[in-house]
Design a protein around this motif. Structure first.
Motif, PDB file in Angstrom:
ATOM      1  N   LYS A 135       0.856  -1.195   0.000  1.00 17.62           N
ATOM      2  CA  LYS A 135       0.000   0.000   0.000  1.00 17.62           C
ATOM      3  C   LYS A 135       0.890   1.242   0.000  1.00 17.62           C
ATOM      4  CE  LYS A 135      -3.826  -2.108   2.388  1.00 17.62           C
ATOM      5  NZ  LYS A 135      -3.511  -3.062   3.442  1.00 17.62           N
ATOM      6  N   PRO A 136       0.492   2.302  -0.750  1.00 22.33           N
ATOM      7  CA  PRO A 136       1.328   3.512  -0.736  1.00 22.33           C
ATOM      8  C   PRO A 136       1.365   4.111   0.665  1.00 22.33           C
ATOM      9  CG  PRO A 136      -0.720   3.851  -1.986  1.00 22.33           C
ATOM     10  CD  PRO A 136      -0.700   2.420  -1.569  1.00 22.33           C
ATOM     11  N   GLU A 137       2.566   4.515   1.105  1.00 25.64           N
ATOM     12  CA  GLU A 137       2.710   5.080   2.452  1.00 25.64           C
ATOM     13  C   GLU A 137       2.214   6.516   2.459  1.00 25.64           C
ATOM     14  OE1 GLU A 137       6.402   4.513   4.533  1.00 25.64           O
ATOM     15  OE2 GLU A 137       6.783   2.734   3.321  1.00 25.64           O
ATOM     16  N   LYS A 138       1.570   6.909   3.582  1.00 29.54           N
ATOM     17  CA  LYS A 138       1.040   8.273   3.664  1.00 29.54           C
ATOM     18  C   LYS A 138       2.167   9.272   3.839  1.00 29.54           C
ATOM     19  CE  LYS A 138      -3.633   7.338   4.998  1.00 29.54           C
ATOM     20  NZ  LYS A 138      -4.312   6.767   6.128  1.00 29.54           N
ATOM     21  N   LYS A 139       3.001   9.044   4.882  1.00 28.09           N
ATOM     22  CA  LYS A 139       4.107   9.966   5.133  1.00 28.09           C
ATOM     23  C   LYS A 139       5.340   9.471   4.411  1.00 28.09           C
ATOM     24  CE  LYS A 139       2.898  11.288   9.766  1.00 28.09           C
ATOM     25  NZ  LYS A 139       3.209  10.930  11.133  1.00 28.09           N
ATOM     26  N   LYS A 140       6.151  10.424   3.945  1.00 25.17           N
ATOM     27  CA  LYS A 140       7.393  10.021   3.281  1.00 25.17           C
ATOM     28  C   LYS A 140       8.407   9.618   4.333  1.00 25.17           C
ATOM     29  CE  LYS A 140       8.126  11.674  -1.290  1.00 25.17           C
ATOM     30  NZ  LYS A 140       8.818  12.598  -2.149  1.00 25.17           N
TER      31      LYS A 140
END
Ligand code: ADE
Length: 268
Positions: A236-241
């Motif tokens: 899943k794409p991470e919210k925070k870098k």
């Protein structure tokens, strides 16, 4: 579910499948095995011959079409009207896997044809076989062992055969993942401790740990399955870098897993 095995060595099938879990399942009536001797259908009353030389020359003998076809027709008569799936076990088939086992487990009747000698007359294969299946890229002396391997894998997926239905769901190859490592008593053996998380009583954390271990084990041991898993379960794409881990940095899990695998290799 009923297995019908066409073979020249019925005793091998009967003895091989009548113990342990499959023997119990048979007693309970969940599955049945019938080993049918192809030789009983030979037209050669005196010698019960079932093989002959190959047209065009070549070494070895070939199993003839007629006894196999008559054997098959006798099984069909017993089963009733429907045409069953007939699996010819051969190194020339598709390689058997868990998905195929699950597919075959939905059948009411399955017929196996075990070859011997140099093979089987092509014409009877064309007439009766629905599936050509191998158990791997190596050649055995006959089809009985491969048939038993498949019957075992299929039977354990029949509802009620395993005591705990869940155990069929969580083991290796579901979702293309290998099973996570497991531990029993004592807590420490030969200086090796059971991972602390498994003693924590936190079921959510245990499940997370097990999934991580399954993924990591699959990545290291079966990169082919890992690739499939990652395609079906993209991260899943991470919210925070977050800071990207350098590819040369190994995670703690990598290090433990690689040490485990090295140890296993050293012990073999
Ligand atoms: N018969 C001989 N070798 C075999 C294999 N690898 N798989 C299935 N049937 C076979």
């Amino acid at each position: 579910m009923n297995f019908h095995v066409m073979t020249l060595f019925p005793e091998m099938i009967e003895q091989g499948l009548d113990t342990s879990i499959l023997g119990r399942a048979r007693e309970k009536g969940l599955i049945s095995f019938e080993a049918v001797n192809i030789r009983d259908y030979s037209n050669d009353i005196k010698h019960r011959k079932v093989d002959d030389y190959t047209y065009g020359g070549g070494a070895g003998m070939l199993m003839q079409a007629q006894p196999i076809y008559d054997c098959y027709m006798a099984i069909r008569e017993k089963i009733g009207s429907h045409k069953p799936r007939v699996i010819y076990v051969t190194p020339q088939g598709s390689v058997f896997n868990q998905q195929m086992a699950a597919d075959f487990a939905t059948e009411e009747d399955l017929v196996f044809l075990c070859g011997h000698y140099e093979g089987v007359d092509e014409r009877v294969l064309e007439e009766i076989v629905t599936d050509y299946v191998s158990i791997g890229d190596y050649v055995l002396t006959g089809g009985e062992l491969p048939a038993m391997v498949m019957i075992d894998a299929i039977s354990r997926l029949v509802p009620g055969v395993l005591n705990n239905d869940e155990s069929a769901m969580t083991e290796s190859f579901n979702n293309n993942l290998l099973e996570y490592p497991q531990y029993s008593r004592p807590e420490e053996w030969m200086g090796k401790k059971v991972p602390a998380i498994l003693l924590s009583g936190d079921h959510k954390k245990v499940d997370e740990w097990r999934l991580e271990q399954s993924i990591e084990r699959t990545r290291l041991r079966r990169p082919d399955l890992y690739e499939k898993y990652m395609l079906e379960n993209p991260p899943k794409p991470e919210k925070k870098k977050r800071r990207r881990k350098k590819s040369t940095e190994a995670s703690a899990a990598d290090v433990t897993m690689q040490a485990d695998l090295q140890e296993q290799e050293d012990n073999t």
